[in-house]
Motif scaffolding. Structure first.
Motif, PDB file in Angstrom:
ATOM      1  N   ARG A 154       0.843  -1.184   0.000  1.00  0.00           N
ATOM      2  CA  ARG A 154       0.000   0.000   0.000  1.00  0.00           C
ATOM      3  C   ARG A 154       0.875   1.228   0.000  1.00  0.00           C
ATOM      4  NH1 ARG A 154      -4.930   0.682   4.156  1.00  0.00           N
ATOM      5  NH2 ARG A 154      -5.782  -0.829   2.709  1.00  0.00           N
ATOM      6  N   ASP A 155       0.535   2.175  -0.845  1.00  0.00           N
ATOM      7  CA  ASP A 155       1.289   3.407  -0.920  1.00  0.00           C
ATOM      8  C   ASP A 155       1.246   4.104   0.438  1.00  0.00           C
ATOM      9  OD1 ASP A 155       2.207   5.979  -1.383  1.00  0.00           O
ATOM     10  OD2 ASP A 155       1.342   6.049  -3.399  1.00  0.00           O
ATOM     11  N   PRO A 156       2.397   4.521   0.980  1.00  0.00           N
ATOM     12  CA  PRO A 156       2.420   5.215   2.257  1.00  0.00           C
ATOM     13  C   PRO A 156       1.561   6.466   2.275  1.00  0.00           C
ATOM     14  CG  PRO A 156       4.623   4.561   1.612  1.00  0.00           C
ATOM     15  CD  PRO A 156       3.732   4.270   0.457  1.00  0.00           C
ATOM     16  N   ARG A 158      -0.238   0.010   7.401  1.00  0.00           N
ATOM     17  CA  ARG A 158      -0.636  -1.122   8.208  1.00  0.00           C
ATOM     18  C   ARG A 158       0.518  -1.445   9.128  1.00  0.00           C
ATOM     19  NH1 ARG A 158      -4.337  -5.051   8.502  1.00  0.00           N
ATOM     20  NH2 ARG A 158      -3.736  -7.012   9.468  1.00  0.00           N
ATOM     21  N   ALA A 159       0.301  -1.431  10.426  1.00  0.00           N
ATOM     22  CA  ALA A 159       1.367  -1.703  11.388  1.00  0.00           C
ATOM     23  C   ALA A 159       0.763  -2.429  12.583  1.00  0.00           C
ATOM     24  CB  ALA A 159       2.028  -0.402  11.848  1.00  0.00           C
ATOM     25  N   ALA A 206      10.261   0.000   4.057  1.00  0.00           N
ATOM     26  CA  ALA A 206       9.301  -0.783   3.278  1.00  0.00           C
ATOM     27  C   ALA A 206       7.899  -0.252   3.568  1.00  0.00           C
ATOM     28  CB  ALA A 206       9.401  -2.260   3.653  1.00  0.00           C
ATOM     29  N   PRO A 207       6.977  -0.382   2.611  1.00  0.00           N
ATOM     30  CA  PRO A 207       5.615   0.125   2.832  1.00  0.00           C
ATOM     31  C   PRO A 207       4.981  -0.387   4.117  1.00  0.00           C
ATOM     32  CG  PRO A 207       5.894  -0.445   0.535  1.00  0.00           C
ATOM     33  CD  PRO A 207       7.144  -0.907   1.233  1.00  0.00           C
ATOM     34  N   ARG A 208       5.246  -1.654   4.481  1.00  0.00           N
ATOM     35  CA  ARG A 208       4.629  -2.202   5.694  1.00  0.00           C
ATOM     36  C   ARG A 208       5.174  -1.552   6.965  1.00  0.00           C
ATOM     37  NH1 ARG A 208       8.137  -6.011   3.716  1.00  0.00           N
ATOM     38  NH2 ARG A 208       9.888  -6.599   5.060  1.00  0.00           N
ATOM     39  N   ASP A 209       6.349  -0.911   6.866  1.00  0.00           N
ATOM     40  CA  ASP A 209       6.964  -0.262   8.024  1.00  0.00           C
ATOM     41  C   ASP A 209       6.792   1.250   7.993  1.00  0.00           C
ATOM     42  OD1 ASP A 209       7.951  -2.703   8.994  1.00  0.00           O
ATOM     43  OD2 ASP A 209       9.736  -2.569   7.703  1.00  0.00           O
ATOM     44  N   TRP A 210       5.937   1.729   7.105  1.00  0.00           N
ATOM     45  CA  TRP A 210       5.848   3.174   6.913  1.00  0.00           C
ATOM     46  C   TRP A 210       5.370   3.901   8.167  1.00  0.00           C
ATOM     47  CZ3 TRP A 210       8.181   5.958   3.551  1.00  0.00           C
ATOM     48  CH2 TRP A 210       7.837   7.302   3.414  1.00  0.00           C
ATOM     49  N   SER A 211       4.328   3.434   8.806  1.00  0.00           N
ATOM     50  CA  SER A 211       3.819   4.125   9.988  1.00  0.00           C
ATOM     51  C   SER A 211       4.848   4.122  11.106  1.00  0.00           C
ATOM     52  CB  SER A 211       2.514   3.480  10.460  1.00  0.00           C
ATOM     53  OG  SER A 211       2.721   2.124  10.802  1.00  0.00           O
ATOM     54  N   HIS A 224      -0.268  14.929  10.868  1.00  0.00           N
ATOM     55  CA  HIS A 224      -0.204  15.454   9.497  1.00  0.00           C
ATOM     56  C   HIS A 224       0.522  14.487   8.575  1.00  0.00           C
ATOM     57  CE1 HIS A 224       0.508  17.951   6.044  1.00  0.00           C
ATOM     58  NE2 HIS A 224       1.815  17.831   6.207  1.00  0.00           N
ATOM     59  N   HIS A 225       1.616  13.895   9.028  1.00  0.00           N
ATOM     60  CA  HIS A 225       2.349  12.973   8.159  1.00  0.00           C
ATOM     61  C   HIS A 225       1.548  11.700   7.902  1.00  0.00           C
ATOM     62  CE1 HIS A 225       6.438  14.251   7.043  1.00  0.00           C
ATOM     63  NE2 HIS A 225       6.275  15.136   8.015  1.00  0.00           N
ATOM     64  N   LEU A 226       0.761  11.284   8.863  1.00  0.00           N
ATOM     65  CA  LEU A 226      -0.060  10.099   8.655  1.00  0.00           C
ATOM     66  C   LEU A 226      -1.227  10.378   7.716  1.00  0.00           C
ATOM     67  CD1 LEU A 226      -0.134   8.625  12.276  1.00  0.00           C
ATOM     68  CD2 LEU A 226       0.896   7.560  10.267  1.00  0.00           C
TER      69      LEU A 226
END
Length: 374
Positions: A17-19, A24-25, A265-270, A300-302
């Motif tokens: 999923r695009d950040p 997802r975390a 990685a996208p899964r670690d974005w949050s 804001h970043h989320l």
């Protein structure tokens, strides 16, 4: 201008999923963006009117009165606060295309309300990289400064030992660095990770925006005179640059925050956002308005396109759940003053050591594991 996508964005697989779209975390999944039609266009245009009136009323009053030099310098101080607020609000909203999905309304909003000579289309691209590669060296332009060492990836020099003392004076010259960044972009198109327009398009965009800016400020130059206007404008711009720079740097260069050198990685974005972003003064409505919502920096970043009035709710819902799932402490300061003091200590640390795991101190230490982890 066409929509530009990053190489990182194009690498995403079907299951990722695009950040900028969601994260997802640890079992927490949230839709963190909204459709363009749901971006609450009324809020940015309302702020455009308020801040534009605030700035132009001051400039027109000074131009008509034409005060003597000491009073002119004094009059530049309230204008500096208006410039800082306009930069953090109007320019920032334009960078997220909150005024319109098209380019020209965002350029119009910035050049008319905050006539500081910004190159809006260039800044939008830089800010897009910042959101996708926040504090990742050397992708994020903010991490590449060599005069003030803000990232362990920068070679440490003897002068950096004193950066916690001289950085504040250099923040006043942030507009010089921004102008240099504009020139470099026009000549080289150096936005890491993004496809940029060809040279003739970049040059045309820059010339158009500069001409627009010159058209807006020319009446004040004629009324006040070139010498007085230059002094008034430069003092207000430099003092305002310090104010805006402090608000921005405390959100990413601070104690308790990581300074990564790799794209997550996208899964670690949050988790990446929690580790690299700080908030402050989250209960202060005036401070939230004056800083363009940067008080709730992690929220804001989320959710970059969330209107400012939604940030407090996001702070107590989505942010709390994402922080809990990440296993990291949420670096949050009760006031801008405390965040600035902590930034001072971080600058001192980066100037005297090669970096390392973050040191969680002060208001972020309670109940937080020392250093956290990624």
């Amino acid at each position: 201008m066409t929509i530009i996508t990053s190489r990182f964005e194009r690498r995403l697989g079907k299951g990722d999923r695009d950040p900028a779209d969601g994260v997802r975390a640890g079992g927490v999944t949230r839709r963190l963006s909204t459709r363009r039609s749901e971006r609450h266009r009324g809020e940015p245009w309302r702020d455009w009117a308020a801040i534009g009136l605030w700035i132009h009323a001051q400039m027109l009053l000074v131009a008509l009165i034409s005060p003597s030099w000491p009073w002119l310098l004094l009059a530049a101080l309230p204008l500096s606060l208006a410039f800082a607020t306009g930069t953090l609000t109007i320019l920032h909203d334009a960078g997220h295309r909150r005024f319109s999905r098209r380019t020209w309304p965002n350029v119009f909003a910035v050049q008319t309300a905050v006539p500081l000579g910004f190159f809006v289309q260039h800044w939008t691209l830089k800010h897009r990289v910042h959101h996708r590669s926040s504090q990742v060296y050397p992708l994020d332009e903010a991490t590449r400064n060599t005069t003030v060492r803000m990232h362990p990836g920068i070679e440490r020099k003897p002068v950096h030992r004193y950066q916690h003392l001289y950085a504040w004076f250099l923040y006043a010259l942030a507009w010089v660095g921004e102008l240099d960044s504009q020139f470099t972009y026009v000549r080289k198109g150096n936005i890491i990770g993004l496809e940029v327009p060809p040279f003739h398009v970049r040059l045309g965009q820059w010339l158009f925006e500069k001409a627009f800016w010159a058209l807006v400020i020319t009446p004040y130059v004629l009324l006040l005179g070139p010498g007085k206007f230059t002094l008034y404008f430069m003092v207000a711009m430099s003092v305002g640059a310090v104010q805006a720079a402090i608000v921005l740097v405390v959100g990413h260069i601070n104690e308790g925050l990581y300074a990564p050198s790799e794209q997550p990685a996208p899964r670690d974005w949050s988790k990446h956002l929690v580790a690299t972003t700080a908030s402050f003064s989250t209960r202060s409505l005036p401070m939230r308005w004056l800083t363009g919502g940067m008080t709730h920096h992690l929220a804001h970043h989320l959710k970059p396109v969330a209107p400012r009035h939604q940030l407090p709710q996001l702070h107590t819902t989505v942010v709390e759940k994402v922080v809990r799932a990440s296993g990291l402490p949420h670096v949050e300061y009760p006031t801008l003053t405390s965040a600035t003091i902590s930034h001072y200590r971080r600058l001192k640390e980066l100037g005297r050591t090669d970096g390392g795991p973050p040191v969680v101190t002060g208001p972020t230490a309670a109940g937080a594991p020392a250093g956290g982890g990624q």
